[in-house]
Design a protein around this motif. Sequence first.
Motif, PDB file in Angstrom:
ATOM      1  N   TRP A 273       0.876  -1.178   0.006  1.00  0.00           N
ATOM      2  CA  TRP A 273       0.169   0.023   0.175  1.00  0.00           C
ATOM      3  C   TRP A 273       0.637   1.299  -0.046  1.00  0.00           C
ATOM      4  O   TRP A 273       0.504   2.354  -0.311  1.00  0.00           O
ATOM      5  N   GLU A 274       1.987   0.964   0.466  1.00  0.00           N
ATOM      6  CA  GLU A 274       3.162   2.059   0.666  1.00  0.00           C
ATOM      7  C   GLU A 274       3.400   2.648  -0.983  1.00  0.00           C
ATOM      8  O   GLU A 274       3.373   3.984  -1.132  1.00  0.00           O
ATOM      9  N   ASP A 275       3.332   1.604  -1.941  1.00  0.00           N
ATOM     10  CA  ASP A 275       3.693   1.829  -3.276  1.00  0.00           C
ATOM     11  C   ASP A 275       2.387   2.752  -3.804  1.00  0.00           C
ATOM     12  O   ASP A 275       2.751   3.598  -4.670  1.00  0.00           O
ATOM     13  N   ILE A 277       0.236   4.325  -2.256  1.00  0.00           N
ATOM     14  CA  ILE A 277       0.367   5.826  -1.485  1.00  0.00           C
ATOM     15  C   ILE A 277       1.183   6.747  -2.137  1.00  0.00           C
ATOM     16  O   ILE A 277       1.027   7.985  -2.416  1.00  0.00           O
ATOM     17  N   SER A 278       2.547   6.057  -2.526  1.00  0.00           N
ATOM     18  CA  SER A 278       3.490   6.948  -2.969  1.00  0.00           C
ATOM     19  C   SER A 278       3.263   7.649  -4.466  1.00  0.00           C
ATOM     20  O   SER A 278       3.609   8.788  -4.927  1.00  0.00           O
ATOM     21  N   ALA A 313      -4.572   3.266   5.771  1.00  0.00           N
ATOM     22  CA  ALA A 313      -3.535   3.671   4.861  1.00  0.00           C
ATOM     23  C   ALA A 313      -3.881   4.208   3.609  1.00  0.00           C
ATOM     24  O   ALA A 313      -3.127   4.712   2.791  1.00  0.00           O
TER      25      ALA A 313
END
Length: 357
Positions: A273-275, A277-278, A313
């Motif tokens: 999920w960080e991908d 979000i970025s 997230a």
Amino acid sequence: MRSRMWWGGTTAVVLGILLVAGCGNGNGGGGGASPAAGKPAAGTYPVTVTDCTGARTTFSEAPGKIVTSNASSLELLLRLGAGDKVIGTGFPPGKGSLPGELDAQAQKVKVLSESVIPKEKLLGSGADLYIDTFASMNMGGGMGDAPTEEEFKAAGIKRVYRKSTACAAQSERPVTDLSAVQADIVSLGEVTGTGTKAKELVDGMREKVDAVRTAVGRTPESERPTYFFFDYDAGTKQPTAVCNRQVANAVITLAGARNVFADCDGDYKQVGWEDVISRNPDWIQLGVRSRGSEAANDKAFGEAQKWLENNSATKGLKAVEEGRFLRIGSERTTIAGVENADTVEEIAKTLYPGEVG
């Protein structure tokens, strides 16, 4: 993760179907090269097709008994008017998952397996043609061995592959148009003697896509909105991205958007999920597979949207905060077929209101 196998999606090394007369290269313009240029529209034999290794299969007449590996190949035959020749299928379509009359026709087809057709059942089916959407019948899941070419020959079964699904993951370049899908339709039309209908289907797809391409072409690539296909049914713990060898990448691109995971080589890839979000997409498509009715589909779309809005997230994503969601079914986006062009049109109408007719 929820399985994608209902429609027979796969990422393994595979073969594909190509009409010897030629087809588009899977890149470039929205419509691709004109399929089967110089060939008659229907019913002329012999017809020779090749797989991606160059191996040839020749048909001296139209097959009379066809088995399809999954629902997407079955749907194409139904649209071509060759459904009466289908004697069985694997991965059958759920009731209500195909549009209109196609659904009623599909429900009459004998189900040889709810998943991959077992080797013995396939070889003993009485078919003279097997249309294979998959990379491998093994599918990495121990669901039975694939027949060898010698076993297919001994059973009197010729096999052809769907290029747009079977070869896409191993393509040398990103898939940015629907030429491979159109080549499949033309090839199956030639093989089954339904070339006139195949041309009609492809012409209809090209007309829709070309109209969208003209409308969105005024927007520079760098200014086009970013887009994330949220495969809700593949699981939410770790998102599954559609990469640049998946037909969805072509659908998104042709609609005038930028797939936020277009830099991912392959068809699918699990990301974090960080991908997501970025990359902070401008729009999110709620990828939900058909539940069999409009009410059930709406409920599933609502669940997917609510998950994004409530998850810590994802609730801060630009698309989530601004409510920029598209409720378009997964199958018509990620499964190569006629409805890919409809999806291009629908996405473009949402992203470019007033510009796409």
